[in-house]
Scaffold this motif. Structure first.
Motif, PDB file in Angstrom:
ATOM      1  N   ALA A   4     -16.804 -70.118 -43.180  1.00 41.50           N
ATOM      2  CA  ALA A   4     -16.208 -69.185 -42.218  1.00 41.50           C
ATOM      3  C   ALA A   4     -15.012 -68.451 -42.798  1.00 41.50           C
ATOM      4  O   ALA A   4     -14.643 -67.372 -42.313  1.00 41.50           O
ATOM      5  CB  ALA A   4     -15.800 -69.932 -40.951  1.00 41.50           C
ATOM      6  N   ASP A   5     -14.372 -69.027 -43.830  1.00 43.66           N
ATOM      7  CA  ASP A   5     -13.177 -68.406 -44.405  1.00 43.66           C
ATOM      8  C   ASP A   5     -13.496 -67.600 -45.665  1.00 43.66           C
ATOM      9  O   ASP A   5     -12.595 -67.277 -46.438  1.00 43.66           O
ATOM     10  CB  ASP A   5     -12.134 -69.473 -44.734  1.00 43.66           C
ATOM     11  CG  ASP A   5     -12.644 -70.502 -45.739  1.00 43.66           C
ATOM     12  OD1 ASP A   5     -13.852 -70.460 -46.079  1.00 43.66           O
ATOM     13  OD2 ASP A   5     -11.834 -71.350 -46.189  1.00 43.66           O
ATOM     14  N   SER A   6     -14.763 -67.262 -45.856  1.00 42.24           N
ATOM     15  CA  SER A   6     -15.157 -66.553 -47.081  1.00 42.24           C
ATOM     16  C   SER A   6     -15.086 -65.041 -46.956  1.00 42.24           C
ATOM     17  O   SER A   6     -15.392 -64.312 -47.909  1.00 42.24           O
ATOM     18  CB  SER A   6     -16.575 -66.968 -47.490  1.00 42.24           C
ATOM     19  OG  SER A   6     -17.507 -66.698 -46.451  1.00 42.24           O
ATOM     20  N   GLY A   7     -14.693 -64.525 -45.790  1.00 39.61           N
ATOM     21  CA  GLY A   7     -14.587 -63.081 -45.619  1.00 39.61           C
ATOM     22  C   GLY A   7     -15.925 -62.396 -45.796  1.00 39.61           C
ATOM     23  O   GLY A   7     -16.958 -62.864 -45.304  1.00 39.61           O
ATOM     24  N   SER A  27     -25.497 -49.820 -48.762  1.00 39.53           N
ATOM     25  CA  SER A  27     -24.951 -50.968 -48.042  1.00 39.53           C
ATOM     26  C   SER A  27     -23.884 -51.677 -48.865  1.00 39.53           C
ATOM     27  O   SER A  27     -22.830 -52.060 -48.344  1.00 39.53           O
ATOM     28  CB  SER A  27     -26.078 -51.959 -47.717  1.00 39.53           C
ATOM     29  OG  SER A  27     -27.007 -51.394 -46.827  1.00 39.53           O
ATOM     30  N   LEU A  28     -24.158 -51.855 -50.144  1.00 43.22           N
ATOM     31  CA  LEU A  28     -23.197 -52.528 -51.025  1.00 43.22           C
ATOM     32  C   LEU A  28     -21.889 -51.752 -51.100  1.00 43.22           C
ATOM     33  O   LEU A  28     -20.800 -52.341 -51.090  1.00 43.22           O
ATOM     34  CB  LEU A  28     -23.803 -52.686 -52.422  1.00 43.22           C
ATOM     35  CG  LEU A  28     -22.906 -53.336 -53.483  1.00 43.22           C
ATOM     36  CD1 LEU A  28     -22.477 -54.729 -53.051  1.00 43.22           C
ATOM     37  CD2 LEU A  28     -23.638 -53.380 -54.833  1.00 43.22           C
ATOM     38  N   ASN A  53     -25.013 -56.289 -40.425  1.00 43.61           N
ATOM     39  CA  ASN A  53     -24.811 -57.605 -41.035  1.00 43.61           C
ATOM     40  C   ASN A  53     -23.385 -58.101 -40.817  1.00 43.61           C
ATOM     41  O   ASN A  53     -23.162 -59.286 -40.530  1.00 43.61           O
ATOM     42  CB  ASN A  53     -25.102 -57.541 -42.536  1.00 43.61           C
ATOM     43  CG  ASN A  53     -26.582 -57.503 -42.838  1.00 43.61           C
ATOM     44  OD1 ASN A  53     -27.408 -57.862 -42.011  1.00 43.61           O
ATOM     45  ND2 ASN A  53     -26.924 -57.052 -44.028  1.00 43.61           N
ATOM     46  N   LEU A  54     -22.425 -57.205 -40.979  1.00 44.59           N
ATOM     47  CA  LEU A  54     -21.021 -57.583 -40.805  1.00 44.59           C
ATOM     48  C   LEU A  54     -20.755 -58.029 -39.371  1.00 44.59           C
ATOM     49  O   LEU A  54     -20.125 -59.070 -39.133  1.00 44.59           O
ATOM     50  CB  LEU A  54     -20.112 -56.410 -41.164  1.00 44.59           C
ATOM     51  CG  LEU A  54     -18.614 -56.620 -40.869  1.00 44.59           C
ATOM     52  CD1 LEU A  54     -18.060 -57.777 -41.680  1.00 44.59           C
ATOM     53  CD2 LEU A  54     -17.832 -55.329 -41.150  1.00 44.59           C
ATOM     54  N   LEU A  55     -21.242 -57.260 -38.417  1.00 42.96           N
ATOM     55  CA  LEU A  55     -21.029 -57.605 -37.009  1.00 42.96           C
ATOM     56  C   LEU A  55     -21.715 -58.923 -36.659  1.00 42.96           C
ATOM     57  O   LEU A  55     -21.177 -59.728 -35.901  1.00 42.96           O
ATOM     58  CB  LEU A  55     -21.547 -56.478 -36.113  1.00 42.96           C
ATOM     59  CG  LEU A  55     -20.737 -55.169 -36.169  1.00 42.96           C
ATOM     60  CD1 LEU A  55     -21.460 -54.063 -35.406  1.00 42.96           C
ATOM     61  CD2 LEU A  55     -19.345 -55.379 -35.615  1.00 42.96           C
ATOM     62  N   PHE A  56     -22.905 -59.145 -37.215  1.00 39.89           N
ATOM     63  CA  PHE A  56     -23.579 -60.427 -36.975  1.00 39.89           C
ATOM     64  C   PHE A  56     -22.766 -61.578 -37.550  1.00 39.89           C
ATOM     65  O   PHE A  56     -22.603 -62.619 -36.903  1.00 39.89           O
ATOM     66  CB  PHE A  56     -24.971 -60.428 -37.600  1.00 39.89           C
ATOM     67  CG  PHE A  56     -25.596 -61.801 -37.607  1.00 39.89           C
ATOM     68  CD1 PHE A  56     -26.224 -62.295 -36.473  1.00 39.89           C
ATOM     69  CD2 PHE A  56     -25.517 -62.610 -38.736  1.00 39.89           C
ATOM     70  CE1 PHE A  56     -26.771 -63.574 -36.464  1.00 39.89           C
ATOM     71  CE2 PHE A  56     -26.060 -63.890 -38.735  1.00 39.89           C
ATOM     72  CZ  PHE A  56     -26.688 -64.370 -37.596  1.00 39.89           C
ATOM     73  N   LEU A  57     -22.271 -61.409 -38.775  1.00 46.90           N
ATOM     74  CA  LEU A  57     -21.506 -62.475 -39.412  1.00 46.90           C
ATOM     75  C   LEU A  57     -20.266 -62.816 -38.591  1.00 46.90           C
ATOM     76  O   LEU A  57     -19.953 -63.989 -38.359  1.00 46.90           O
ATOM     77  CB  LEU A  57     -21.112 -62.047 -40.827  1.00 46.90           C
ATOM     78  CG  LEU A  57     -20.443 -63.107 -41.709  1.00 46.90           C
ATOM     79  CD1 LEU A  57     -21.382 -64.272 -41.944  1.00 46.90           C
ATOM     80  CD2 LEU A  57     -20.006 -62.495 -43.038  1.00 46.90           C
ATOM     81  N   LEU A  58     -19.566 -61.793 -38.124  1.00 48.98           N
ATOM     82  CA  LEU A  58     -18.369 -62.017 -37.309  1.00 48.98           C
ATOM     83  C   LEU A  58     -18.730 -62.671 -35.975  1.00 48.98           C
ATOM     84  O   LEU A  58     -18.014 -63.552 -35.475  1.00 48.98           O
ATOM     85  CB  LEU A  58     -17.641 -60.696 -37.071  1.00 48.98           C
ATOM     86  CG  LEU A  58     -17.054 -60.014 -38.321  1.00 48.98           C
ATOM     87  CD1 LEU A  58     -16.454 -58.659 -37.949  1.00 48.98           C
ATOM     88  CD2 LEU A  58     -16.007 -60.904 -38.978  1.00 48.98           C
ATOM     89  N   ALA A  59     -19.855 -62.243 -35.390  1.00 44.78           N
ATOM     90  CA  ALA A  59     -20.292 -62.821 -34.118  1.00 44.78           C
ATOM     91  C   ALA A  59     -20.669 -64.287 -34.287  1.00 44.78           C
ATOM     92  O   ALA A  59     -20.312 -65.139 -33.466  1.00 44.78           O
ATOM     93  CB  ALA A  59     -21.479 -62.029 -33.571  1.00 44.78           C
ATOM     94  N   LEU A  90     -14.971 -52.504 -47.579  1.00 43.55           N
ATOM     95  CA  LEU A  90     -14.375 -53.384 -46.572  1.00 43.55           C
ATOM     96  C   LEU A  90     -13.624 -54.563 -47.190  1.00 43.55           C
ATOM     97  O   LEU A  90     -12.821 -55.208 -46.509  1.00 43.55           O
ATOM     98  CB  LEU A  90     -15.475 -53.922 -45.645  1.00 43.55           C
ATOM     99  CG  LEU A  90     -16.149 -52.905 -44.720  1.00 43.55           C
ATOM    100  CD1 LEU A  90     -17.331 -53.554 -44.017  1.00 43.55           C
ATOM    101  CD2 LEU A  90     -15.164 -52.372 -43.699  1.00 43.55           C
ATOM    102  N   TRP A  91     -13.861 -54.832 -48.452  1.00 46.59           N
ATOM    103  CA  TRP A  91     -13.265 -55.982 -49.124  1.00 46.59           C
ATOM    104  C   TRP A  91     -11.742 -56.046 -48.983  1.00 46.59           C
ATOM    105  O   TRP A  91     -11.168 -57.068 -48.585  1.00 46.59           O
ATOM    106  CB  TRP A  91     -13.701 -55.981 -50.584  1.00 46.59           C
ATOM    107  CG  TRP A  91     -13.256 -57.153 -51.415  1.00 46.59           C
ATOM    108  CD1 TRP A  91     -12.393 -58.149 -51.063  1.00 46.59           C
ATOM    109  CD2 TRP A  91     -13.679 -57.438 -52.745  1.00 46.59           C
ATOM    110  NE1 TRP A  91     -12.241 -59.043 -52.088  1.00 46.59           N
ATOM    111  CE2 TRP A  91     -13.014 -58.638 -53.137  1.00 46.59           C
ATOM    112  CE3 TRP A  91     -14.528 -56.825 -53.645  1.00 46.59           C
ATOM    113  CZ2 TRP A  91     -13.181 -59.209 -54.398  1.00 46.59           C
ATOM    114  CZ3 TRP A  91     -14.707 -57.380 -54.900  1.00 46.59           C
ATOM    115  CH2 TRP A  91     -14.043 -58.555 -55.270  1.00 46.59           C
ATOM    116  N   PRO A  92     -11.014 -54.948 -49.274  1.00 42.93           N
ATOM    117  CA  PRO A  92      -9.542 -55.016 -49.175  1.00 42.93           C
ATOM    118  C   PRO A  92      -9.039 -55.291 -47.757  1.00 42.93           C
ATOM    119  O   PRO A  92      -7.941 -55.826 -47.580  1.00 42.93           O
ATOM    120  CB  PRO A  92      -9.094 -53.625 -49.655  1.00 42.93           C
ATOM    121  CG  PRO A  92     -10.246 -53.086 -50.437  1.00 42.93           C
ATOM    122  CD  PRO A  92     -11.456 -53.630 -49.760  1.00 42.93           C
TER     123      PRO A  92
END
Length: 278
Positions: free
Chosen positions: A169-172, A41-42, A219-225, A48-50
Motif C-alpha cells: 500500500a505504501d509503494s505509490g 499510459s507509461l 488503473n490509478l483510480l482502481f489502485l487508490l480505491a 505522476l511519479w513526482p
C-alpha cells in the motif's frame, strides 16, 4: 465513500478507454494500436511519479511486473474483441469475468460486508449480467471467436487488478510504472515477432494514445480505491465500466441497446447506492 467514488471514476475511465481502443483497433492490427496505447499510459504514470511517489521494493516490482504481463494480454485481447464487435455485448461479458475473480479473492482474504453491501454486491453482479443480456431483435450476434476472446480478456483484466491489489500500500505508483513498462516491453516483443502479420495500415494515433491515457488513469483510480476500500466492492463497481462503453457505442456507432441492458443500468445505480451505505 471515497473508495466508491474512486471506483466509479475508474469504471468510467475504463469504459471510455475500451471504446476508443476498440475503434482504433478497427483501423489497423490490434498490436499497432497497443504499441501506441501502452507507451502513452507509461508516460502518464511517469508524470505522476513526482506527485504521488513511488517505492520500488521487491514486492512492488514483482506484483507490478505480474500485472504488466496480464495488462499486455488484456490490451490485445480486449481491443481485438471490441474491434470484432458488437461492443455492446462483448464488453459486458469481459466485465462479468473480470469482476468474479477479484470478488472471490477479496472474500477469501477475509473482507466483510454490512447488510447493505450484502445486498448491493450481488445486485451489482446482476447488473453486469443484465447489461450483457440478450441482443434484441435485429441486433448483431458475436461470433464464437469473439466470445472466447472476450472471456480471455476478462480473465486477463481480473488478474491485472488482483496483482495490483497485492502490491504494498505504501509503494505509490511503483506497481503501475513497473507494470506498464513490462506490458510495453511484452507488446514490443510480440510486435517484433509478428511484424509481417501487422499489415501496412497506420494506427489511429490519437484514438490509441487517448485510450492509453484513460486506461492509465483507470488503473490509478482502481489502485487508490482498492487501497482505501474492500477489493470485493471496488472490483464490482469497476466492472460496471461497460455502461460507458455501451452508451458510447449507442451514441457514436448507433449500436442498439436492449431493454435488459437498460434495466441493468438502473440496477447498477441502485447497487452503487447500496454499496455507498455499506
Amino acid at each position: 465513500m471515497i473508495a466508491l467514488l474512486l471506483a466509479l471514476g475508474s469504471s468510467l475511465a475504463y469504459g471510455c478507454a475500451d471504446f476508443l481502443g476498440g475503434l482504433g483497433a478497427r483501423k489497423a492490427h490490434v498490436l499497432r494500436t497497443v504499441l501506441i496505447a501502452a507507451p502513452a499510459s507509461l508516460a502518464v504514470e511517469l508524470l505522476l511519479w513526482p506527485f504521488l511517489g513511488a517505492s520500488f521494493s521487491q514486492s512492488a516490482l514483482t506484483w507490478g511486473a505480474a500485472s504488466g504481463v496480464a495488462s499486455a494480454a488484456a490490451f490485445a485481447l480486449l481491443y481485438r474483441t471490441l474491434a470484432m464487435g458488437p461492443m455492446n455485448v462483448l464488453s459486458p461479458i469481459t466485465a462479468l469475468v473480470s469482476a468474479m475473480l477479484p470478488v472471490g479473492v477479496g472474500l477469501v482474504q477475509g473482507e466483510h460486508l454490512g447488510l447493505a453491501g450484502l445486498v448491493g454486491l450481488p445486485l451489482a453482479l446482476v447488473a453486469v449480467v443484465l447489461v450483457s443480456a440478450g441482443h434484441g431483435t435485429g441486433a448483431a450476434r458475436p461470433s464464437r471467436t469473439a466470445l472466447l476472446l472476450a472471456l480471455g480478456a476478462g480473465a486477463a483484466i481480473a488478474l491485472q487488478l488482483v496483482f495490483l491489489h497485492q502490491a504494498p500500500a505504501d509503494s505509490g505508483v511503483a506497481p503501475l510504472i513497473t507494470g506498464r513498462a513490462v506490458s510495453s516491453a511484452v507488446t514490443l516483443a510480440a510486435a517484433g515477432l509478428l511484424y509481417r502479420r501487422l499489415g501496412t495500415e497506420k494506427p489511429a494515433y490519437a484514438l490509441s494514445a487517448t485510450a492509453g491515457v484513460l486506461d492509465s488513469m483507470a488503473n490509478l483510480l482502481f489502485l487508490l480505491a482498492a487501497r482505501s476500500g474492500d477489493l470485493a466492492v471496488v472490483a464490482v463497481i469497476t466492472a460496471l465500466y461497460p455502461a460507458g462503453t455501451v452508451l458510447l457505442a449507442r451514441c457514436v456507432l448507433a449500436e442498439r441497446i436492449h431493454r435488459g441492458q437498460l434495466l441493468g443500468l438502473g440496477s447498477a445505480a441502485v447497487a452503487v447506492s447500496l454499496l455507498a451505505l455499506s
